[in-house]
Design an enzyme around this catalytic site. Structure first.
Site, PDB file in Angstrom:
ATOM      1  N   ASP A 124       0.849  -1.185   0.000  1.00  0.00           N
ATOM      2  CA  ASP A 124       0.000   0.000   0.000  1.00  0.00           C
ATOM      3  C   ASP A 124       0.901   1.258   0.000  1.00  0.00           C
ATOM      4  O   ASP A 124       1.882   1.313  -0.730  1.00  0.00           O
ATOM      5  CB  ASP A 124      -0.963  -0.059   1.193  1.00  0.00           C
ATOM      6  CG  ASP A 124      -2.084   0.968   1.139  1.00  0.00           C
ATOM      7  OD1 ASP A 124      -3.149   0.647   0.576  1.00  0.00           O
ATOM      8  OD2 ASP A 124      -1.897   2.076   1.657  1.00  0.00           O
ATOM      9  N   ASP A 249      -7.117  -9.001  -4.045  1.00  0.00           N
ATOM     10  CA  ASP A 249      -7.157  -7.562  -3.792  1.00  0.00           C
ATOM     11  C   ASP A 249      -7.641  -6.833  -5.042  1.00  0.00           C
ATOM     12  O   ASP A 249      -6.905  -6.748  -6.037  1.00  0.00           O
ATOM     13  CB  ASP A 249      -5.776  -7.050  -3.398  1.00  0.00           C
ATOM     14  CG  ASP A 249      -5.762  -5.543  -3.123  1.00  0.00           C
ATOM     15  OD1 ASP A 249      -6.857  -4.987  -2.912  1.00  0.00           O
ATOM     16  OD2 ASP A 249      -4.674  -4.952  -3.108  1.00  0.00           O
ATOM     17  N   HIS A 278      -6.433  -7.211   0.508  1.00  0.00           N
ATOM     18  CA  HIS A 278      -5.495  -6.092   0.388  1.00  0.00           C
ATOM     19  C   HIS A 278      -4.450  -6.112   1.497  1.00  0.00           C
ATOM     20  O   HIS A 278      -3.262  -5.932   1.238  1.00  0.00           O
ATOM     21  CB  HIS A 278      -6.270  -4.775   0.409  1.00  0.00           C
ATOM     22  CG  HIS A 278      -5.410  -3.572   0.227  1.00  0.00           C
ATOM     23  ND1 HIS A 278      -4.695  -3.334  -0.935  1.00  0.00           N
ATOM     24  CD2 HIS A 278      -5.133  -2.527   1.062  1.00  0.00           C
ATOM     25  CE1 HIS A 278      -4.019  -2.201  -0.810  1.00  0.00           C
ATOM     26  NE2 HIS A 278      -4.264  -1.689   0.390  1.00  0.00           N
TER      27      HIS A 278
END
Length: 302
Positions: A124, A249, A278
Site C-alpha cells: 500500500d 485484492d 489487500h
C-alpha cells in the site's frame, strides 16, 4: 502546525503487540515543527535490516505476526508508524500533509538512524513512500519485497480505488478498524479492529488518514514528475526485487506486471501469489515472511 499525539492509554488494551516502543524526532522543514515518529526495532543492531512499511490507514501493528519470524531468521526488523498514524505524531490539518512531506519525514528518520543494508518490505502506501526512499538512496538498500502496492506515475485511477478515494474524502464517517476489516479475507476479531482504531480517539486525529488517498499520483496529480524521476532509478535497479501480490485484492490486482520485466532486479526472482485480500499481512503473514527472507538472502549475495 498544530500537532496531536494519541495518549498512551489508548493503546493499553492491545494484547498481541509485545514490542517495545522507540521514538525519534524529525523536523518539518516548511513549518519548523518537530514531529515524533514511533517505530519498532527488534533484533541485533548489527544485523541486516528489514524495513517493514505500512500503508493507509494502518500502523505498524499490521506487521505484528511477521516481526518475530524475521528476527528469528537473523535480521534486525524496523517497523515505523508514518506521521499521522499509529503512535507517531498527527498534524491536525489535511493541508499539513503531502506526498513529498511524507517522503522527507521518513528519509530524515532513516538517515537519523544510520540505516544501511536494508531490505524493504512494503505494501500500500508503504510502497509509495518506501520505493521513493529506495530511489533517493539506492546505496542504502539491498533488496525489495513488494506486496499489494506500487509506484503510480500518472494514468487513470482504477475504479475500485476511485471509489475508495471518494469515500475517504466525502464520507461523514470514517471507521478505520472496520475499513481495514473489509480489506482482509480473514475476519478480524473485535480486539483487532479496536487495535486499528486505537490511534484515532476521535475525528480530529484522522486528517492524515483522510487525505492520503488523494495523494496517489494518478493522472493530473502534482507528484507525477517526482514519480517519473524515481522510476528512472528503478529502471536501472539490478538488486533483488521480488513481487508477492495477493490473489484477492481488487485495488492492486495485476500490479506486479508494472514491475516484473521492467525493474532489472525482478529477473530470476521467485515471484509468487499470496492468499488473501489487500492487507496481506493479516491474511498470509507466513507467505509474506517467506518472500522477504527469500529476497533478503539474495540481496546479501549481491
Amino acid at each position: 502546525m498544530k500537532v496531536l499525539r494519541t495518549p498512551d492509554e489508548a493503546f493499553s488494551a492491545i494484547a498481541d503487540f509485545p514490542f517495545a516502543p522507540h521514538f525519534a524526532e524529525v523536523r518539518d522543514p516548511a513549518s519548523g515543527t518537530s514531529l515524533r515518529i514511533h517505530y519498532i526495532d527488534e533484533g541485533p543492531r548489527d544485523a541486516p535490516a528489514v524495513l517493514m512499511m505500512h500503508g493507509e490507514p494502518t500502523w505498524c501493528y499490521l506487521y505484528r505476526h511477521m516481526i518475530g519470524p524475521v528476527v528469528a531468521a537473523g535480521y534486525r526488523v524496523l517497523a515505523p508508524d508514518l506521521v499521522g498514524f499509529g503512535k507517531s505524531d498527527k498534524p491536525a490539518e489535511k493541508s499539513d500533509y503531502s506526498y513529498a512531506a511524507h517522503v522527507r519525514w521518513m528519509r530524515q528518520w532513516l538517515e537519523g538512524l544510520g540505516l544501511r543494508d536494508i531490505t524493504l518490505a512494503c505494501q500500500d502506501w508503504g510502497s509509495l513512500i518506501g520505493l521513493r526512499l529506495v530511489a533517493a538512496m539506492p546505496e542504502r538498500f539491498r533488496a525489495v519485497a513488494l506486496s499489494n502496492g506500487g509506484l503510480p506515475e500518472g494514468g487513470p485511477a482504477p475504479r475500485a480505488f476511485a471509489i475508495w478515494r471518494a469515500f475517504s474524502k466525502y464520507s461523514p464517517l470514517f471507521p478505520i478498524g472496520k475499513i481495514i476489516a473489509k480489506g482482509t479475507k480473514r475476519p478480524l476479531s473485535p480486539e483487532e479492529i479496536a487495535a486499528y482504531d486505537a490511534p484515532f480517539p476521535d475525528a480530529r486525529y484522522k486528517a492524515g488518514a483522510r487525505i492520503f488517498p488523494s495523494f496517489v499520483p494518478f493522472e493530473g496529480n502534482p507528484a507525477v514528475p517526482d514519480q517519473k524521476e524515481a522510476w528512472k532509478v528503478l529502471d536501472q535497479w539490478d538488486k533483488p526485487f521480488l513481487c508477492a501480490f495477493s490473489d484477492g485484492d481488487p485495488i492492486t490486482r495485476t500490479g506486479e506486471t508494472r514491475f516484473i520485466g521492467r525493474v532489472p532486479g525482478t529477473a530470476g526472482q521467485a515471484h509468487r501469489t499470496l492468499t488473501g485480500g489487500h492487507f496481506i499481512q493479516e491474511d498470509d503473514p507466513q507467505g509474506f515472511v517467506a518472500a522477504i527472507l527469500d529476497v533478503a538472502a539474495k540481496g546479501g549475495q549481491s
